[in-house]
Design a protein around this motif. Sequence first.
Motif, PDB file in Angstrom:
ATOM      1  N   LEU A   1     -22.276  50.475  -3.867  1.00  0.00           N
ATOM      2  CA  LEU A   1     -20.842  50.707  -3.664  1.00  0.00           C
ATOM      3  C   LEU A   1     -20.281  49.778  -2.592  1.00  0.00           C
ATOM      4  CD1 LEU A   1     -20.833  54.589  -3.841  1.00  0.00           C
ATOM      5  CD2 LEU A   1     -19.672  53.049  -5.421  1.00  0.00           C
ATOM      6  N   GLY A   2     -21.001  49.612  -1.497  1.00  0.00           N
ATOM      7  CA  GLY A   2     -20.549  48.704  -0.441  1.00  0.00           C
ATOM      8  C   GLY A   2     -20.452  47.269  -0.922  1.00  0.00           C
ATOM      9  N   GLY A   3     -21.422  46.847  -1.721  1.00  0.00           N
ATOM     10  CA  GLY A   3     -21.366  45.513  -2.304  1.00  0.00           C
ATOM     11  C   GLY A   3     -20.188  45.343  -3.241  1.00  0.00           C
ATOM     12  N   THR A   4     -19.898  46.377  -4.003  1.00  0.00           N
ATOM     13  CA  THR A   4     -18.747  46.336  -4.915  1.00  0.00           C
ATOM     14  C   THR A   4     -17.446  46.165  -4.140  1.00  0.00           C
ATOM     15  OG1 THR A   4     -19.897  47.749  -6.502  1.00  0.00           O
ATOM     16  CG2 THR A   4     -17.506  47.617  -6.701  1.00  0.00           C
ATOM     17  N   PHE A   5     -17.285  46.948  -3.076  1.00  0.00           N
ATOM     18  CA  PHE A   5     -16.059  46.837  -2.284  1.00  0.00           C
ATOM     19  C   PHE A   5     -15.966  45.497  -1.552  1.00  0.00           C
ATOM     20  CE2 PHE A   5     -16.030  51.539  -2.549  1.00  0.00           C
ATOM     21  CZ  PHE A   5     -14.791  51.654  -3.137  1.00  0.00           C
ATOM     22  N   ALA A   6     -17.096  44.974  -1.077  1.00  0.00           N
ATOM     23  CA  ALA A   6     -17.077  43.677  -0.394  1.00  0.00           C
ATOM     24  C   ALA A   6     -16.698  42.557  -1.362  1.00  0.00           C
ATOM     25  CB  ALA A   6     -18.443  43.400   0.236  1.00  0.00           C
ATOM     26  N   VAL A   7     -17.232  42.606  -2.580  1.00  0.00           N
ATOM     27  CA  VAL A   7     -16.904  41.577  -3.576  1.00  0.00           C
ATOM     28  C   VAL A   7     -15.436  41.668  -3.972  1.00  0.00           C
ATOM     29  CG1 VAL A   7     -17.317  40.899  -5.977  1.00  0.00           C
ATOM     30  CG2 VAL A   7     -19.237  41.285  -4.447  1.00  0.00           C
ATOM     31  N   ILE A   8     -14.942  42.870  -4.166  1.00  0.00           N
ATOM     32  CA  ILE A   8     -13.528  43.040  -4.535  1.00  0.00           C
ATOM     33  C   ILE A   8     -12.625  42.527  -3.424  1.00  0.00           C
ATOM     34  CG2 ILE A   8     -11.729  44.775  -4.924  1.00  0.00           C
ATOM     35  CD1 ILE A   8     -13.815  46.328  -6.551  1.00  0.00           C
ATOM     36  N   ARG A   9     -12.969  42.821  -2.172  1.00  0.00           N
ATOM     37  CA  ARG A   9     -12.154  42.340  -1.052  1.00  0.00           C
ATOM     38  C   ARG A   9     -12.193  40.818  -0.975  1.00  0.00           C
ATOM     39  NH1 ARG A   9     -12.447  45.452   4.170  1.00  0.00           N
ATOM     40  NH2 ARG A   9     -10.940  46.640   3.001  1.00  0.00           N
ATOM     41  N   LYS A  10     -13.344  40.203  -1.187  1.00  0.00           N
ATOM     42  CA  LYS A  10     -13.459  38.744  -1.143  1.00  0.00           C
ATOM     43  C   LYS A  10     -12.652  38.102  -2.269  1.00  0.00           C
ATOM     44  CE  LYS A  10     -15.067  34.778   0.142  1.00  0.00           C
ATOM     45  NZ  LYS A  10     -14.534  34.150   1.314  1.00  0.00           N
ATOM     46  N   ILE A  11     -12.713  38.654  -3.464  1.00  0.00           N
ATOM     47  CA  ILE A  11     -11.961  38.107  -4.594  1.00  0.00           C
ATOM     48  C   ILE A  11     -10.458  38.212  -4.353  1.00  0.00           C
ATOM     49  CG2 ILE A  11     -11.391  38.491  -7.031  1.00  0.00           C
ATOM     50  CD1 ILE A  11     -14.355  39.188  -7.443  1.00  0.00           C
ATOM     51  N   THR A  12      -9.987  39.364  -3.903  1.00  0.00           N
ATOM     52  CA  THR A  12      -8.545  39.513  -3.666  1.00  0.00           C
ATOM     53  C   THR A  12      -8.067  38.605  -2.542  1.00  0.00           C
ATOM     54  OG1 THR A  12      -8.944  41.424  -2.238  1.00  0.00           O
ATOM     55  CG2 THR A  12      -8.413  41.867  -4.548  1.00  0.00           C
ATOM     56  N   HIS A  13      -8.883  38.416  -1.506  1.00  0.00           N
ATOM     57  CA  HIS A  13      -8.506  37.512  -0.421  1.00  0.00           C
ATOM     58  C   HIS A  13      -8.441  36.067  -0.921  1.00  0.00           C
ATOM     59  CE1 HIS A  13      -8.067  35.921   3.591  1.00  0.00           C
ATOM     60  NE2 HIS A  13      -9.102  35.101   3.357  1.00  0.00           N
ATOM     61  N   SER A  14      -9.399  35.668  -1.741  1.00  0.00           N
ATOM     62  CA  SER A  14      -9.396  34.299  -2.282  1.00  0.00           C
ATOM     63  C   SER A  14      -8.182  34.065  -3.176  1.00  0.00           C
ATOM     64  CB  SER A  14     -10.679  34.043  -3.073  1.00  0.00           C
ATOM     65  OG  SER A  14     -11.793  34.109  -2.223  1.00  0.00           O
ATOM     66  N   ILE A  15      -7.797  35.051  -3.949  1.00  0.00           N
ATOM     67  CA  ILE A  15      -6.615  34.927  -4.804  1.00  0.00           C
ATOM     68  C   ILE A  15      -5.354  34.781  -3.956  1.00  0.00           C
ATOM     69  CG2 ILE A  15      -5.152  36.175  -6.444  1.00  0.00           C
ATOM     70  CD1 ILE A  15      -7.755  37.254  -7.689  1.00  0.00           C
ATOM     71  N   LYS A  16      -5.255  35.546  -2.870  1.00  0.00           N
ATOM     72  CA  LYS A  16      -4.090  35.440  -1.990  1.00  0.00           C
ATOM     73  C   LYS A  16      -4.014  34.061  -1.344  1.00  0.00           C
ATOM     74  CE  LYS A  16      -3.794  40.308  -0.768  1.00  0.00           C
ATOM     75  NZ  LYS A  16      -3.990  41.299   0.296  1.00  0.00           N
ATOM     76  N   VAL A  17      -5.141  33.541  -0.888  1.00  0.00           N
ATOM     77  CA  VAL A  17      -5.158  32.216  -0.270  1.00  0.00           C
ATOM     78  C   VAL A  17      -4.779  31.155  -1.294  1.00  0.00           C
ATOM     79  CG1 VAL A  17      -6.685  30.466   0.739  1.00  0.00           C
ATOM     80  CG2 VAL A  17      -6.770  32.818   1.548  1.00  0.00           C
ATOM     81  N   TYR A  18      -5.305  31.245  -2.504  1.00  0.00           N
ATOM     82  CA  TYR A  18      -4.992  30.281  -3.552  1.00  0.00           C
ATOM     83  C   TYR A  18      -3.505  30.323  -3.902  1.00  0.00           C
ATOM     84  CZ  TYR A  18      -4.964  27.916  -8.037  1.00  0.00           C
ATOM     85  OH  TYR A  18      -4.668  27.072  -9.066  1.00  0.00           O
ATOM     86  N   ASN A  19      -2.933  31.502  -4.033  1.00  0.00           N
ATOM     87  CA  ASN A  19      -1.499  31.617  -4.338  1.00  0.00           C
ATOM     88  C   ASN A  19      -0.641  31.046  -3.215  1.00  0.00           C
ATOM     89  OD1 ASN A  19      -1.977  32.760  -6.830  1.00  0.00           O
ATOM     90  ND2 ASN A  19      -1.803  34.858  -6.071  1.00  0.00           N
ATOM     91  N   ARG A  20      -1.046  31.278  -1.966  1.00  0.00           N
ATOM     92  CA  ARG A  20      -0.305  30.727  -0.839  1.00  0.00           C
ATOM     93  C   ARG A  20      -0.382  29.199  -0.844  1.00  0.00           C
ATOM     94  NH1 ARG A  20      -3.059  32.206   4.012  1.00  0.00           N
ATOM     95  NH2 ARG A  20      -2.884  34.301   3.192  1.00  0.00           N
ATOM     96  N   LEU A  21      -1.538  28.652  -1.150  1.00  0.00           N
ATOM     97  CA  LEU A  21      -1.701  27.208  -1.234  1.00  0.00           C
ATOM     98  C   LEU A  21      -0.830  26.619  -2.343  1.00  0.00           C
ATOM     99  CD1 LEU A  21      -3.238  24.635  -0.332  1.00  0.00           C
ATOM    100  CD2 LEU A  21      -4.939  25.202  -2.066  1.00  0.00           C
TER     101      LEU A  21
END
Length: 128
Positions: free
Chosen positions: A98-118
């Motif tokens: 479960l912790g790995g699932t939440f960490a991966v989801i947080r990393k993916i959403t953060h990467s998407i936000k950075v990409y959209n900002r770029l």
Amino acid sequence: MFQKIIIGILSGFLIGLFVTSIFVSKETTFLELFLSKITATSIFTGAICGIYAHKSKSKLKVFLVSIVIGIAIFYLKYIITNHNYDPITMGAFVGAMLGGTFAVIRKITHSIKVYNRLQRHRKKGFTH
């Protein structure tokens, strides 16, 4: 917050089905897998981990605290029901998943936000 709890419940459900299918015989139905103590405990663990994942900002803390939450909840289940399937190991496994699932989801959403900002900055003419 509700989104993380729903993700935790669904992840706990899937992880619980997986773990239960390892321990039970081959002749069990899907309903019996769903109604087992392990799956119910995994769903509850997922909901609690989802609440913590919403409150915490660190992926590592979410992962480590999810392991502790899993161990605590599975050991509490062992004390209440005397369902002896090595609660500490099973709780650590479910918590880590479960912790790995939440960490991966947080990393993916953060990467998407950075990409959209770029992309937004590039449209305005900023290249580097």
